[in-house]
Scaffold this active site. Sequence first.
Site, PDB file in Angstrom:
ATOM      1  N   HIS A  61      96.097 -76.931  81.291  1.00  0.00           N
ATOM      2  CA  HIS A  61      96.340 -78.273  81.999  1.00  0.00           C
ATOM      3  C   HIS A  61      95.925 -79.454  81.212  1.00  0.00           C
ATOM      4  O   HIS A  61      96.717 -80.251  80.852  1.00  0.00           O
ATOM      5  CB  HIS A  61      95.720 -78.275  83.250  1.00  0.00           C
ATOM      6  N   GLU A  62      94.780 -79.464  80.547  1.00  0.00           N
ATOM      7  CA  GLU A  62      94.324 -80.345  79.807  1.00  0.00           C
ATOM      8  C   GLU A  62      94.884 -80.503  78.358  1.00  0.00           C
ATOM      9  O   GLU A  62      95.152 -81.594  77.871  1.00  0.00           O
ATOM     10  CB  GLU A  62      92.685 -80.207  79.638  1.00  0.00           C
ATOM     11  N   HIS A  92      98.051 -82.564  78.820  1.00  0.00           N
ATOM     12  CA  HIS A  92      97.737 -84.134  78.674  1.00  0.00           C
ATOM     13  C   HIS A  92      97.585 -84.403  77.050  1.00  0.00           C
ATOM     14  O   HIS A  92      98.270 -85.454  76.637  1.00  0.00           O
ATOM     15  CB  HIS A  92      96.179 -84.513  79.297  1.00  0.00           C
ATOM     16  N   HIS A  99     101.166 -84.834  75.690  1.00  0.00           N
ATOM     17  CA  HIS A  99     101.532 -86.013  76.198  1.00  0.00           C
ATOM     18  C   HIS A  99     101.182 -87.083  75.213  1.00  0.00           C
ATOM     19  O   HIS A  99     101.768 -88.234  74.581  1.00  0.00           O
ATOM     20  CB  HIS A  99     101.171 -86.481  77.448  1.00  0.00           C
TER      21      HIS A  99
END
Length: 712
Positions: free
Chosen positions: A494-495, A498, A501
């Site tokens: 998940h991280e 980020h 992104h």
Amino acid sequence: MKISLILAAVLTLPAFAQDAAHVNPLLTQSPLPLHYPPFDKIQDGDFGPALERGMAEQLAEVGAITGNPAEPTFENTIVALEKSGRLLDRTSTVLFSLLGADSNDARRKVQADYAAKLAAHRDAISLNDKLFARIDTLYQQRDKLGLQPDAVRLIERYRLNFVRAGAQLNEAQKTRMKAINAELAALSAKFTTEVLAEVNDSAVVVDTKEELAGFTDEQIAGAAAAAKARGLDGKYLIALLNTTGQPPLAQLENRALRERIFKASIARGSRGNAHDTTGIVARTMALRAERAQLLGFATYADFALSDQTAKNKEAVNKMLRQLAPAAVATARREGGEMQKLVDAEQAAKKQPTFTLEAWDWSYYSEKLRAAKYGFDESQLKPYLELNNVQRNGVFYAAGQLYGLTFKERKDLPVYHPDVKVFDVFNADGKQLAIFISDMYARPSKRGGAWMNAYVSQSGLLGEMPVVANHLNIPKPPDGKPTLLTWDEVNTMFHEFGHALHGMFSNVQYPSQAGTAVPRDYVEYPSQVNEMWAAWPSVLANYAKHYQTGEAMPQQLLDKLMAGKKFNQGFMTTEYLSASMLDQRWHQIPAGKVPAGDKAMAFEAQVLKEEGYDYAAVWPRYRTPYFSHIMSGYAAGYYGYIWAEVLDADTVEWFKANGGLKRANGDTFRAKLLSRGGSVDAMDLFRNLVGHEPDIEPLLERRGMVLTTEGKK
């Protein structure tokens, strides 16, 4: 300059004593690759002088803009603002990043000393009449300036941010706004300090090794070492995380100890001690409500949500209340299954049964998982070693999907010995970014998991990304492997979503870079990246025994996949109840916010009214330690599940187009990940998947069916 910094951070401050031979490295751009921060040269005493000079420089830069006799243009106003405040940006980025990752008394003092002054600096810019007039002039002419769409959007964003900061208020209202902002900044700094102190002070001391039955030898050794570090030789210390649930509850056989740990966790911040935060929270909510009222909004939630993809509190309430009955009903069914296990176990021991409580849930859910699917977390963990998961899982998936490669480098300084640094390269061999990996928990680190950018990409400034991921994985004793839970594996993916992104950002203006998107959208790309954790070819590449190197048996892999919907009622309920707490606190009108001594009663009232009064499942965060809503996620914690609707839809798009392959990755990168905030967030989603969001994939993923009440 970044809008977040225009609306963040001067006044003359006392001089700081410095070693005459020391040159403050923050005052100049870092000479290291990609302007990576020189952590080894930065001293805590450097922050104050750099903030002071940075704020003064930015005010001078703004003064040059407003004093320019030429008519406002995009270049002499908006671009000039984007270029301003570089020293302040650089300094505050490093300071606030370290306050989260490796705090200490000196840094916390800087934060406390500068909180109100930074707020005053923010107001000196955002409430500047001359500056707003120039921005407003460009806004009125924006369609006639011959600009690219991202530049037009930037003008619109600047004007909106200034209006939301109070640029159109009268002088009396501006004076009050400044006072509110100063007090809110001071409260935020104090809350952060008290939450960290309380989570450390609330660690549970255990007298005997026998009480730790269910722990591995490594965990027992770690608990002994933690106790010794606090001068408690011969005892054991169980540190807490800043969530309601605590990982040891899944393993510890001693029910009385589980109860102690859980009750210590939920009491944090409301014990009436020096670290009690209920008064801080209540005062913060009252000030936010007053601030929203000044700006013409009925509540703070109305103000905050008007600038999100949700648009209004009615839409958020509708979604949360639509999902709540299904989530709680599913959790109750799960609890009922576990109660049967408790009853059978106690009968076998010829002991009285007991009612399943919140401190029993994790322990018996693992037993239920084993009974239903033939495995539990203890069987998975030997195949989920930290470095293997990261390099052969997270990095491998990024290589397969986007063509990225990673090379660890040990020549760059780090702020803590546990931190690792990697160069990231595109498929053509050209450097894309630097990635900082900070995986372990420590007393100086705030709870949770997060990504931040030390340097954000910008074509205007010629900047390339330096991004970091932070988790809070318990560190084992020296020489022992770090074996992860499945939840920790998922969090790592998940991280890194980020991080992607931020690393893939390809925009001109720094205000639009990377994760500069609405709060209820920012979790969407990172949640999509979670899909690769369980993707068969990725899982097979990293799920290998830490001692033998043998792949996770196919039978265990199959069981893991079969159990993906397991315990979703609990996880959805603990999240939704926290989300609704956030909303209800921020939907109180000005003058109606309960005082600190009524905060916990208000929380109980909300949970009962919203149907979350199921004693076995508590909110993931209670009011006194709900750090999200005291920072950037105020009235925005719902955003995780709001974004998950988009995420689940996008996962279906990936699957329909062949899954893990470069063509899909390149499309996702080009159409969405690289665009940052330069395009409307929902337009990016629609342009990718080709339709409006659909809630059905989310419901199917979580194994939930809307009840009749939820469908209304």
